[in-house]
Design a protein around this motif. Structure first.
Motif, mmCIF file in Angstrom:
data_model
loop_
_atom_site.group_PDB
_atom_site.id
_atom_site.type_symbol
_atom_site.label_atom_id
_atom_site.label_comp_id
_atom_site.label_asym_id
_atom_site.label_seq_id
_atom_site.Cartn_x
_atom_site.Cartn_y
_atom_site.Cartn_z
ATOM 1 N N ARG A 38 -13.533 -3.201 1.121
ATOM 2 C CA ARG A 38 -13.018 -4.048 0.054
ATOM 3 C C ARG A 38 -13.695 -5.415 0.094
ATOM 4 O O ARG A 38 -14.141 -5.875 1.138
ATOM 5 N N VAL A 48 -12.211 -1.070 5.574
ATOM 6 C CA VAL A 48 -10.764 -0.849 5.501
ATOM 7 C C VAL A 48 -10.370 0.392 6.300
ATOM 8 O O VAL A 48 -9.526 0.327 7.187
ATOM 9 N N SER A 62 -6.190 -5.101 9.759
ATOM 10 C CA SER A 62 -5.384 -5.620 8.646
ATOM 11 C C SER A 62 -4.646 -4.515 7.894
ATOM 12 O O SER A 62 -3.643 -4.766 7.228
ATOM 13 N N ALA A 63 -5.144 -3.294 7.987
ATOM 14 C CA ALA A 63 -4.535 -2.164 7.277
ATOM 15 C C ALA A 63 -3.664 -1.296 8.174
ATOM 16 O O ALA A 63 -2.871 -0.491 7.669
ATOM 17 N N MET A 82 -1.883 3.103 0.168
ATOM 18 C CA MET A 82 -1.622 1.724 0.576
ATOM 19 C C MET A 82 -0.157 1.396 0.331
ATOM 20 O O MET A 82 0.314 1.481 -0.809
ATOM 21 N N LEU A 85 2.027 -3.539 0.119
ATOM 22 C CA LEU A 85 0.861 -4.349 -0.236
ATOM 23 C C LEU A 85 1.191 -5.835 -0.204
ATOM 24 O O LEU A 85 2.313 -6.260 -0.526
ATOM 25 N N GLU A 88 -2.915 -10.763 0.024
ATOM 26 C CA GLU A 88 -4.242 -10.803 0.642
ATOM 27 C C GLU A 88 -4.975 -9.474 0.567
ATOM 28 O O GLU A 88 -6.149 -9.383 0.950
ATOM 29 N N ASP A 89 -4.312 -8.428 0.089
ATOM 30 C CA ASP A 89 -4.979 -7.144 -0.135
ATOM 31 C C ASP A 89 -5.726 -7.128 -1.476
ATOM 32 O O ASP A 89 -6.437 -6.163 -1.776
ATOM 33 N N TYR A 93 -11.999 -2.481 -4.303
ATOM 34 C CA TYR A 93 -12.086 -1.481 -3.243
ATOM 35 C C TYR A 93 -13.217 -0.513 -3.580
ATOM 36 O O TYR A 93 -13.262 0.048 -4.681
#
Length: 120
Positions: A38, A48, A62-63, A82, A85, A88-89, A93
Motif C-alpha cells: 500500500r 502489507v 501494522s496489519a 481487513m 480499519l 492510517e490504513d 492498495y
C-alpha cells in the motif's frame, strides 16, 4: 498478457471491515507468491501481506491481528480481509506477485491499485 486486477476498495469508517480481491489473468501466478502493498499520499509503497503457493503467510506489523490474507489457486485469486480499519490504513492498495517472500524489490508484477479511504 499476464496481469493482476484488484477490486474491493472504497470509503469506509474507522472500525469497519473491507475485503480486497486480486484476480490473476493467467495461471502463470500459481507458482509465485502473491500479496499486497500500500501507498499513502506522499509515502513509499510498503508491504502489507503475502502468501505463497503452499499457503504460508507473512503480515506486516501494522496489519498483524487485523488483516488476513488467503488464496484460491484454482481461481487465481488472492484475498485481503481487513478488519477494524483505522484512518492510517488509508492508501492505494496494490496487488503484487513474485518470488517468496515477496519483498518490494523483487516484485515481478503489479496491479494498478485500488483506493481504500478510512474516515475517522
Amino acid at each position: 498478457q499476464a496481469r493482476l486486477v484488484e477490486s474491493g476498495g472504497g470509503l469506509v469508517q474507522a472500525g469497519d471491515s473491507l475485503r480486497l480481491s486480486c484476480e490473476a489473468s493467467t495461471r502463470t501466478f500459481t507458482s509465485y507468491a502473491m500479496g499486497w502493498f500500500r501507498q499513502g499520499p506522499g509515502n513509499e509503497r510498503n508491504f502489507v501481506a503475502a502468501i505463497n503457493w503452499s499457503g504460508a503467510t507473512r503480515i506486516s506489523d501494522s496489519a498483524e491481528g487485523r488483516f488476513t490474507i488467503s488464496r484460491d489457486n484454482a481461481r487465481n485469486t488472492v484475498i485481503l480481509q481487513m478488519n477494524n480499519l483505522k484512518s492510517e490504513d488509508t492508501a492505494t492498495y496494490y496487488c503484487a506477485a513474485g518470488p517468496w517472500p515477496l519483498s518490494r524489490i523483487v516484485v515481478n508484477w503489479w496491479g494498478k491499485g485500488t483506493l481504500v479511504t478510512v474516515s475517522s
